[in-house]
Scaffold this motif. Sequence first.
Motif, short mmCIF file in Angstrom:
data_model
loop_
_atom_site.label_atom_id
_atom_site.label_comp_id
_atom_site.label_asym_id
_atom_site.label_seq_id
_atom_site.Cartn_x
_atom_site.Cartn_y
_atom_site.Cartn_z
N GLU A 192 19.13 8.01 -4.28
CA GLU A 192 20.38 7.30 -4.08
C GLU A 192 21.39 7.67 -5.16
O GLU A 192 21.01 8.08 -6.27
CB GLU A 192 20.13 5.78 -4.14
CG GLU A 192 19.48 5.35 -5.45
CD GLU A 192 18.90 3.95 -5.41
OE1 GLU A 192 18.73 3.41 -4.30
OE2 GLU A 192 18.64 3.40 -6.48
N LEU A 208 24.59 5.89 -7.12
CA LEU A 208 25.22 4.61 -7.38
C LEU A 208 26.56 4.81 -8.07
O LEU A 208 26.68 5.64 -8.98
CB LEU A 208 24.32 3.74 -8.27
CG LEU A 208 22.89 3.49 -7.76
CD1 LEU A 208 22.11 2.67 -8.77
CD2 LEU A 208 22.92 2.77 -6.42
N HIS A 262 14.55 -3.99 0.00
CA HIS A 262 15.65 -3.59 -0.87
C HIS A 262 15.16 -3.56 -2.31
O HIS A 262 14.11 -4.13 -2.64
CB HIS A 262 16.84 -4.55 -0.73
CG HIS A 262 16.57 -5.94 -1.23
ND1 HIS A 262 15.95 -6.91 -0.47
CD2 HIS A 262 16.83 -6.52 -2.42
CE1 HIS A 262 15.85 -8.03 -1.16
NE2 HIS A 262 16.37 -7.83 -2.36
N TYR A 302 16.54 -4.53 -6.01
CA TYR A 302 17.56 -5.21 -6.81
C TYR A 302 17.49 -4.61 -8.22
O TYR A 302 16.44 -4.65 -8.86
CB TYR A 302 17.29 -6.71 -6.84
CG TYR A 302 18.34 -7.51 -7.56
CD1 TYR A 302 19.57 -7.75 -6.97
CD2 TYR A 302 18.10 -8.04 -8.81
CE1 TYR A 302 20.54 -8.49 -7.61
CE2 TYR A 302 19.06 -8.78 -9.46
CZ TYR A 302 20.28 -9.01 -8.86
OH TYR A 302 21.24 -9.74 -9.51
N GLN A 303 18.57 -4.04 -8.69
CA GLN A 303 18.52 -3.30 -9.94
C GLN A 303 19.76 -3.51 -10.79
O GLN A 303 20.85 -3.77 -10.28
CB GLN A 303 18.31 -1.82 -9.67
CG GLN A 303 19.23 -1.23 -8.62
CD GLN A 303 18.68 0.07 -8.05
OE1 GLN A 303 17.91 0.79 -8.68
NE2 GLN A 303 19.08 0.38 -6.84
N PHE A 316 23.16 -3.73 -8.60
CA PHE A 316 23.14 -3.09 -7.28
C PHE A 316 22.00 -3.66 -6.45
O PHE A 316 20.96 -4.05 -6.98
CB PHE A 316 22.96 -1.57 -7.41
CG PHE A 316 24.03 -0.89 -8.22
CD1 PHE A 316 25.19 -0.45 -7.63
CD2 PHE A 316 23.86 -0.72 -9.59
CE1 PHE A 316 26.18 0.18 -8.37
CE2 PHE A 316 24.85 -0.10 -10.34
CZ PHE A 316 26.01 0.35 -9.73
N ASN A 317 22.19 -3.65 -5.15
CA ASN A 317 21.17 -4.09 -4.20
C ASN A 317 21.07 -3.00 -3.13
O ASN A 317 21.89 -2.92 -2.24
CB ASN A 317 21.59 -5.42 -3.58
CG ASN A 317 20.41 -6.25 -3.15
OD1 ASN A 317 19.27 -5.83 -3.30
ND2 ASN A 317 20.67 -7.42 -2.62
N VAL A 318 20.07 -2.13 -3.26
CA VAL A 318 19.97 -0.94 -2.41
C VAL A 318 18.87 -1.14 -1.36
O VAL A 318 17.71 -1.36 -1.71
CB VAL A 318 19.67 0.31 -3.25
CG1 VAL A 318 19.52 1.54 -2.36
CG2 VAL A 318 20.77 0.52 -4.29
N PHE A 324 16.16 -0.18 1.74
CA PHE A 324 15.34 0.95 2.16
C PHE A 324 14.62 0.59 3.45
O PHE A 324 14.45 -0.58 3.79
CB PHE A 324 14.34 1.37 1.07
CG PHE A 324 13.29 0.34 0.75
CD1 PHE A 324 12.11 0.28 1.47
CD2 PHE A 324 13.47 -0.55 -0.30
CE1 PHE A 324 11.13 -0.66 1.18
CE2 PHE A 324 12.50 -1.50 -0.61
CZ PHE A 324 11.33 -1.55 0.12
N LYS A 326 19.80 8.50 -8.73
CA LYS A 326 18.54 7.84 -9.01
C LYS A 326 17.47 8.30 -8.04
O LYS A 326 17.75 8.63 -6.89
CB LYS A 326 18.67 6.33 -8.91
CG LYS A 326 19.36 5.67 -10.10
CD LYS A 326 19.41 4.16 -9.96
CE LYS A 326 18.05 3.54 -9.98
NZ LYS A 326 17.40 3.39 -8.68
#
Length: 204
Positions: A30, A32, A72, A74-75, A93-95, A97, A136
């Motif tokens: 990803e 960001l 997801h 959460y980072q 960020f909330n990515v 998957f 990332k």
Amino acid sequence: MLDVLEQYGNPAHYPQKEKICHYKQISIHENLLIPSVKPEIEQILEVIARPFIDECNIIDTPVGKKQVIRGHIYQTIIYVADVPCQSVHAAHFNVPFCDFEELPCTSTWSHCELSNPGVVIEYLSARKIGPKEIAKCVILFVWWHKKGDHPHPYPPPHPCPPPCPQPNPCPPCGPQSDDDKHSWPGCQNCKFYSMCPLGHNKQA
């Protein structure tokens, strides 16, 4: 200055090998972008990340059944700003998957608890590729418990921002120290568990 920040999973969070019925790895790449209201990046200091599985569905396909896994990560990216005072900032960020696993008609899957797989981060790397852009790579370890092993429930799908709305915090559970930022306080019967991302039921 480090070109690439690498972090490895905490072995204390891995499941016991004899309790794993089935497992797989998921690789997530990803890019960001730091929000426009925040300053540019000089150096990445740390990435704090927690994976969540939001939903698992079994679907029929022309070649058999598959389980679709949605979740997801959460980072929080902590970095030194590229400004004269070199202040430290954090971006959240909330990515999401999505992945799948085939379910062949074998005796192995008949011993697995399909409804509640576990997930931890095995490996994470982050690299600055622009003034406000970070590349990332995250490797997730997903496993299915053996039936009867009483897996812990899903963490809440939408983590609340700190401080969590708990008038009476749950008592601590499990190892906690300044060196382990991923230790999860919690309690076995806490009615506020679903409101806080730091809640984690104590396993029997």
